[in-house]
Structures are given as structure tokens and as C-alpha cells.
Scaffold this active site. Structure first.
Site, PDB file in Angstrom:
ATOM      1  N   GLY A  39       2.289   6.304  -0.962  1.00  0.00           N
ATOM      2  CA  GLY A  39       2.783   7.177  -2.020  1.00  0.00           C
ATOM      3  C   GLY A  39       2.749   8.629  -1.589  1.00  0.00           C
ATOM      4  O   GLY A  39       2.797   8.956  -0.395  1.00  0.00           O
ATOM      5  N   GLY A  40       2.627   9.498  -2.583  1.00  0.00           N
ATOM      6  CA  GLY A  40       2.618  10.932  -2.325  1.00  0.00           C
ATOM      7  C   GLY A  40       1.540  11.336  -1.335  1.00  0.00           C
ATOM      8  O   GLY A  40       1.630  12.401  -0.717  1.00  0.00           O
TER       9      GLY A  40
ATOM     10  N   GLY B  53      28.124  23.726  23.126  1.00  0.00           N
ATOM     11  CA  GLY B  53      27.029  24.034  22.204  1.00  0.00           C
ATOM     12  C   GLY B  53      25.706  23.503  22.708  1.00  0.00           C
ATOM     13  O   GLY B  53      24.657  24.146  22.545  1.00  0.00           O
ATOM     14  N   ALA B  54      25.741  22.344  23.340  1.00  0.00           N
ATOM     15  CA  ALA B  54      24.488  21.756  23.814  1.00  0.00           C
ATOM     16  C   ALA B  54      23.846  22.661  24.855  1.00  0.00           C
ATOM     17  O   ALA B  54      22.624  22.779  24.931  1.00  0.00           O
ATOM     18  CB  ALA B  54      24.736  20.366  24.390  1.00  0.00           C
TER      19      ALA B  54
HETATM   20  C1  HXC Z   1      -9.010   3.038  -7.253  1.00  0.00           C
HETATM   21  C2  HXC Z   1      -8.709   1.534  -5.580  1.00  0.00           C
HETATM   22  C3  HXC Z   1      -7.439   2.078  -5.286  1.00  0.00           C
HETATM   23  C4  HXC Z   1      -7.004   3.174  -6.063  1.00  0.00           C
HETATM   24  C5  HXC Z   1      -7.798   0.469  -3.932  1.00  0.00           C
HETATM   25  N1  HXC Z   1      -8.885   0.528  -4.729  1.00  0.00           N
HETATM   26  N2  HXC Z   1      -6.892   1.396  -4.263  1.00  0.00           N
HETATM   27  N3  HXC Z   1      -9.477   2.015  -6.561  1.00  0.00           N
HETATM   28  N4  HXC Z   1      -7.823   3.623  -7.030  1.00  0.00           N
HETATM   29  N5  HXC Z   1      -5.842   3.754  -5.835  1.00  0.00           N
HETATM   30  C6  HXC Z   1     -10.073  -0.284  -4.667  1.00  0.00           C
HETATM   31  C7  HXC Z   1      -9.804  -1.712  -5.073  1.00  0.00           C
HETATM   32  O1  HXC Z   1      -9.947  -1.817  -6.459  1.00  0.00           O
HETATM   33  C8  HXC Z   1     -10.911  -2.449  -4.341  1.00  0.00           C
HETATM   34  O2  HXC Z   1     -12.131  -2.272  -5.046  1.00  0.00           O
HETATM   35  C9  HXC Z   1     -11.053  -1.658  -3.065  1.00  0.00           C
HETATM   36  O3  HXC Z   1     -10.468  -0.382  -3.317  1.00  0.00           O
HETATM   37  C10 HXC Z   1     -10.307  -2.286  -1.893  1.00  0.00           C
HETATM   38  O4  HXC Z   1      -8.984  -2.592  -2.328  1.00  0.00           O
HETATM   39  P1  HXC Z   1      -8.301  -3.999  -2.031  1.00  0.00           P
HETATM   40  O5  HXC Z   1      -7.070  -4.039  -2.849  1.00  0.00           O
HETATM   41  O6  HXC Z   1      -9.286  -5.077  -2.181  1.00  0.00           O
HETATM   42  O7  HXC Z   1      -7.985  -3.824  -0.484  1.00  0.00           O
HETATM   43  P2  HXC Z   1      -6.738  -4.334   0.332  1.00  0.00           P
HETATM   44  O8  HXC Z   1      -6.425  -5.728  -0.009  1.00  0.00           O
HETATM   45  O9  HXC Z   1      -7.045  -3.993   1.746  1.00  0.00           O
HETATM   46  O10 HXC Z   1      -5.517  -3.454  -0.169  1.00  0.00           O
HETATM   47  C11 HXC Z   1      -5.468  -2.075   0.029  1.00  0.00           C
HETATM   48  C12 HXC Z   1      -4.331  -1.424  -0.761  1.00  0.00           C
HETATM   49  C13 HXC Z   1      -4.401  -1.862  -2.217  1.00  0.00           C
HETATM   50  C14 HXC Z   1      -2.985  -1.849  -0.128  1.00  0.00           C
HETATM   51  C15 HXC Z   1      -4.469   0.076  -0.586  1.00  0.00           C
HETATM   52  O11 HXC Z   1      -5.741  -1.669  -2.686  1.00  0.00           O
HETATM   53  C16 HXC Z   1      -3.498  -1.105  -3.097  1.00  0.00           C
HETATM   54  O12 HXC Z   1      -2.321  -1.372  -3.135  1.00  0.00           O
HETATM   55  N6  HXC Z   1      -4.088  -0.151  -3.843  1.00  0.00           N
HETATM   56  C17 HXC Z   1      -3.339   0.599  -4.809  1.00  0.00           C
HETATM   57  C18 HXC Z   1      -2.409   1.572  -4.104  1.00  0.00           C
HETATM   58  C19 HXC Z   1      -1.764   2.448  -5.109  1.00  0.00           C
HETATM   59  O13 HXC Z   1      -0.859   2.038  -5.824  1.00  0.00           O
HETATM   60  N7  HXC Z   1      -2.346   3.651  -5.264  1.00  0.00           N
HETATM   61  C20 HXC Z   1      -1.919   4.609  -6.196  1.00  0.00           C
HETATM   62  C21 HXC Z   1      -0.602   5.111  -5.731  1.00  0.00           C
HETATM   63  S1  HXC Z   1      -0.084   6.487  -6.607  1.00  0.00           S
HETATM   64  P3  HXC Z   1     -13.326  -3.310  -4.935  1.00  0.00           P
HETATM   65  O14 HXC Z   1     -14.305  -2.804  -5.928  1.00  0.00           O
HETATM   66  O15 HXC Z   1     -12.737  -4.631  -5.242  1.00  0.00           O
HETATM   67  O16 HXC Z   1     -13.830  -3.238  -3.531  1.00  0.00           O
HETATM   68  C22 HXC Z   1      -0.547   7.676  -5.626  1.00  0.00           C
HETATM   69  C23 HXC Z   1       0.028   8.913  -6.006  1.00  0.00           C
HETATM   70  C24 HXC Z   1      -0.380   9.961  -5.079  1.00  0.00           C
HETATM   71  O17 HXC Z   1      -1.257   7.574  -4.700  1.00  0.00           O
HETATM   72  C25 HXC Z   1       0.406  11.124  -5.440  1.00  0.00           C
HETATM   73  C26 HXC Z   1       0.005  12.272  -4.645  1.00  0.00           C
HETATM   74  C27 HXC Z   1       0.928  13.372  -4.956  1.00  0.00           C
END
Ligand code: HXC
Length: 508
Positions: free
Chosen positions: A163-164, A398-399
């Protein structure tokens, strides 16, 4: 201090070091990934790491450190600031506290003129925290942009960066990705499928191979975490700690007077037979010092660091082996960004030119080759570091101009005897200049060959531009290394100014 106070401190430290607990640490190891602290220990000189705020967010329902280990240490004896996201704590996700630990080291790095290195392994914004996490990301981005061109910023992607969140590494100077275990994308596979219907997995969407060869987002890819981390050390060995320092000199055992006879015969007689520009570089720079950047992407251009008699330089070249060295959109982006980086950090630029022109075609025009190609001009003109360019063979139209030519402000513009510098290639020029004669000729092919040879003889050589003072000299290829080293010595203290302005508006 009373003993019980020490005990409390030690217990808290112990808890902080435990991160998300042994089970999650085991899971991390099972995936071939190190923990945040293990990575920092590998990255830095031994026993130099000092942690900041390891006890943040230490309460019953939360885990110490808040998913990121931050601090400072040394790399080859030079101060660096670091952060390493801890995937065992909430998946390394970013809360406002987590973000502010990162911005603290960003600010310290900026104030102290030291590089910042981020080790990224994160699930993105801490979902349960909501908008505060977004505020935190924005603050990180702001400092990334502020630090740009002031201190080197390096991102090592060692897990998810989704994401971001990807925009923080994208704002830094270099992205190193670990093959298979890292990924970067703006929208994940689920979103891609629901919006576009395309089925794609993480690896194909934003794995290291994709970013190192297709998108150009990654500058380096390494087969494992150890090598990813060692690349940081290698990269920093060419860079100053900030924009007012000179790049680090390393004594060289390679003779600055070394000539290379093999270069005298490297360029083939037939102008359409390619040769490998890497060979030129290998015979010119200090032995084994070439460190290529974005080696797998836009391979019709070559950029990278090297040393000349121990002094770091930036190299920019065409690769005649790929697309005959034609410049396309990706090569334009690769070259212009690298030139700007070198200029920001006081690395002299050496350019080797062999390009038949910009790549023709609808895809290139529709993709905006005009605005992308213009960036190369902009970057070379804006650069105040010493600029030396050598035309090894083709320099057409140009290159020719964009590749650090004399007209753009090269300090020293040289040609090999094989240089062909002209408005356009002999074949194209002959077709236009002699269309009628060719149409009426009994043997048009023979006439075309004669006219093309005559054009090459008259226009496409290094002697015309030498007469006009456009080339400063025509050199024997074997002498390239000593000639360039002498020039770099002469230009070392050069001061150049660009007109005062808030900032320019670079084509994009
Ligand atoms: C809180 C999170 C988390 C998150 C993972 N965890 N992502 N907790 N916020 N964003 C936690 C899980 O609950 C889990 O907790 C532990 O981290 C490990 O995650 P798993 O899913 O078990 O690991 P894995 O299978 O390796 O998968 C990793 C992952 C997946 C691909 C990153 O966790 C995932 O898709 N997470 C969400 C990604 C996402 O959508 N993030 C927000 C995007 S929006 P436990 O307690 O079970 O260990 C964003 C906006 C940013 O980021 C904008 C910036 C401008």
C-alpha cells in the site's frame, strides 16, 4: 542504584528484546527471515548499535518497542541511523508511536549529516489504530522528502511493504529487495482481482524480480537477507555521509597510468556489430570497483559507481548489446535519476556514449518519450559536479546531445577514433539527402553503399567536431584510464553555479 531497580530495568529490557514472543520469532525464522535485532546486528559494525526508545508503549496489552527497533550505530566506522521493523510485533505494522520512532531517527540523521537505513518488514498501517497510523506515515514521507539530496537514504525490503507504505522507500535513494521474501505494491492481489479481474500472486505483482527487471522500482536484488544487508555496506563505501562531504577515498592498488591495448580493437569495424560496454568499464575503472545500479532493468543503459585511482565516480553509459544502445523511456528515467543522485552527493560523472538515437515507435511516443528524454538533459545541465564524456562510437542527433555533451556543459568531451558524431545515422541521412538519385539509379543498393560511406567519411567521425572545438580531444582508446584520471584530478576542486532559484521544474 538499588538492586531491585536494576532488576526492574533488566526485566523491561528482556521483555523489549523478546518482541512478539518466541513463537512468532520461530515463524519468522522458518520463513528464512531474521528478526529486526538480528538484522541490525548483521548490518552494522559489531557492538556499535545503540537503541532508542526500546521501552515505548510498554503496557499490559501492548508489546514493547511498538514493532520497530530504532537507533544508531556504525558502518565501516561511519555513523549511520537505522530503523528495523519487527514483524513479530503486530506484523511490523505502523502506529503513530511506531512512525514517530522512525521520524526521530530520520531527524537525527538529518541533523547529524549521516545516512539513514530502513529495514522494512511490515503489514502497513496498524489497522486497529486507524487514522493515526496514516498521520504517522505522512510524517515519515515528509522527512524522506526533506532528507532527499542531503543524506543518503537506503531502504532494504525484507518482507511485505504494501500500500501507501511503499512510498517511503520510493522516496529514498536506493531500494534493495530480497528475492522471494520481499514484496512491494500499492494494491494487493485481492484488490487487483476485485477491481480488474486479473488473477495475480504476490510474487508476480510486486516481488523482487518484477521490481528489478520490469518496474525499475528496486535498484538491487539479493538472494538472501545476509547479502541484502551486505549490499548496504558496499553501496555506502562509494557515498559521502551527506551532501557537503566528499565521497570516501579508498587507496587503490591499481596503477593510474594503466593502459589497455585491448580497447584499441574493441569497437568492431562494422558499425552495426555490437560490443559490450561492460568491457570498456572493466578496463578503465579501478580493478573490481564497478558496482552496477539497476543492473537488470533498462539494460540498454548502464549506470553505477566505481573508483578511479581510489576516488568514487558515477558512470553513465549506453550498452550497445541491448537495443543497439537506443535510448527509451526507461533508460531515460534510469540515467536522469542516477545523474541527479551523483550530483547531489558530489560524485563526478563519467559518461560513455554509443547511441544511434531515441527508440522510435508509437509505444514510446504515447508513453511520453519526449518528457522522459528531456529529463536527461535537465539532469546533466543541472549537475555541478565534474562532467566528462567519451563518445566511443555512435553519437547521433538528440541522443548525442543528451548524453552529457559539450553543449550541455561537459567539462571535458572526448572521442575515440571510432566516434561517429552527426545529426543522424549515415543510412537515414543518405536516404533523405539522395532520395531522387537513389530512385533513378540503375543499382540503387550500390549507390546507397557508396553514398553512405561518403557521408560517414565526411560527417560521421570525430574530426569534424574536433575542428569546431566541440570535442576537446580524440584519444587512443587504450589511454582512456590515465586520461580520465588526470582529468578528474584537474577538476576536483571545481566550483560551478546554477542561477539562484527556489527549484527548477523538471520534466516528469
Ligand atoms: C495490524 C497486522 C497488520 C496490520 C499484519 N498484522 N498486518 N496487525 N495491522 N496492518 C498482524 C496480524 O494480525 C498477525 O498478528 C501478524 O501481524 C502477522 O500477520 P499474518 O497475516 O499472520 O502474516 P502473513 O501471513 O505473513 O501475512 C503478512 C501480510 C498480511 C501479507 C502483511 O498480514 C496482511 O495482508 N496484512 C494486512 C496488510 C494490509 O492490508 N495493511 C493495511 C494496508 S493500508 P498475530 O497476532 O496473529 O501474530 C495501508 C495504508 C498505508 O498500509 C497508507 C500509507 C499512506
Amino acid at each position: 542504584m538499588e538492586n531491585f531497580r536494576l532488576e526492574k530495568l533488566r526485566a523491561l529490557q528482556e521483555r523489549a528484546r523478546a518482541g512478539g514472543g518466541q513463537e512468532r520469532v520461530n515463524r519468522q525464522h522458518a520463513q528464512g527471515k531474521m528478526t529486526a535485532r538480528e538484522r541490525l546486528a548483521k548490518l552494522l559494525d559489531p557492538d556499535t548499535f545503540s537503541e532508542l526508545q526500546p521501552l515505548s508503549v510498554l503496557h499490559e496489552d501492548s508489546i514493547a518497542g511498538d514493532g520497530v527497533v530504532t537507533g544508531y550505530g556504525e558502518l565501516d566506522g561511519r555513523a549511520v541511523f537505522v530503523y528495523a521493523q519487527d514483524f513479530t510485533v503486530y506484523g511490523g505494522s505502523v502506529s503513530l508511536t511506531h512512525a514517530r520512532k522512525i521520524t526521530q531517527v530520520q531527524e537525527m540523521a538529518l541533523r547529524n549529516g549521516a545516512p539513514i537505513i530502513g529495514l522494512v518488514d511490515s503489514g502497513g498501517a496498524r489497522i486497529q489504530e486507524g487514522i493515526l497510523a496514516l498521520q504517522g506515515y505522512g510524517e515519515i514521507f515528509r522527512l524522506n522528502a526533506m532528507a532527499s539530496g542531503v543524506i543518503p537514504q537506503i531502504s532494504v525490503i525484507l518482507g511485505p511493504c504494501a500500500g501507501g507504505a511503499s512510498y517511503s522507500p520510493a522516496l529514498t535513494d536506493f531500494i534493495i529487495m530480497t528475492d522471494k521474501s520481499s514484496m512491494m505494491y500499492i494494491t494487493g492481489p485481492d484488490v487487483v482481482q476485485s477491481v480488474t479481474g486479473e488473477e495475480v500472486d504476490h510474487e508476480n505483482l510486486g516481488g523482487a524480480a518484477v521490481h528489478a527487471t520490469v518496474s525499475g522500482v528496486a535498484h538491487f536484488v539479493a538472494p538472501d537477507e545476509n547479502i541484502s544487508l551486505s549490499l548496504v555496506r558496499q553501496l555506502l563505501s562509494y557515498l559521502p555521509s551527506n551532501n557537503v562531504e566528499s565521497p570516501p577515498y579508498l587507496p587503490s592498488s591499481d596503477d593510474p597510468q594503466r593502459t589497455a591495448e585491448v580497447l584499441n580493437t574493441l569497437v568492431p569495424e562494422d558499425p552495426n556489430t555490437p560490443y559490450d560496454m561492460h568491457e570498456v568499464l572493466a578496463h578503465v575503472v579501478d580493478r573490481s570497483s564497478f558496482f552496477e545500479v539497476q543492473a537488470g532493468w533498462a539494460q540498454n543503459a548502464i549506470v553505477g559507481f566505481a573508483r578511479m585511482d581510489g576516488q568514487p565516480v558515477g558512470l553513465v553509459c549506453q550498452q550497445p548489446l541491448m537495443m543497439a544502445g537506443a535510448i527509451d523511456i526507461n533508460a531515460s528515467d534510469k540515467i536522469s535519476r542516477f545523474v541527479r543522485f551523483c550530483d547531489a552527493f558530489n560524485l563526478p560523472l563519467i559518461t560513455f556514449v554509443d547511441s544511434p538515437g531515441f527508440l522510435p515507435g508509437v509505444a514510446q511516443e504515447h508513453g511520453g518519450i519526449i518528457r522522459h528524454g528531456a529529463k536527461i538533459i535537465y539532469a546533466y545541465v543541472e549537475a555541478t559536479v565534474p562532467k566528462i564524456s567519451v563518445v566511443t562510437r555512435k553519437g547521433y542527433g538528440g541522443a548525442y546531445i543528451v548524453m552529457g555533451s559539450k553543449s550541455l556543459g561537459a567539462d571535458l568531451h572526448l572521442g575515440w577514433p571510432s566516434a561517429e558524431i552527426a545529426v543522424m545515422g549515415p543510412e537515414g541521412a543518405t536516404k533523405i539527402l539522395h532520395r531522387r538519385e537513389l530512385a533513378e539509379a540503375e543499382d540503387p543498393d550500390a549507390l546507397r553503399r557508396t553514398l553512405t560511406d561518403a557521408y560517414r567519411e565526411t560527417h560521421a567521425n570525430p574530426y569534424r567536431p574536433s575542428e569546431y572545438g566541440i570535442l576537446d580531444n580524440v584519444i587512443e582508446p587504450a589511454q582512456t584510464r590515465p586520461v580520465l584520471i588526470r582529468a578528474l584530478r584537474a577538476l576536483r576542486e571545481q566550483v560551478r553555479h546554477i542561477p539562484p532559484k527556489k527549484h527548477g521544474v523538471m520534466p516528469a
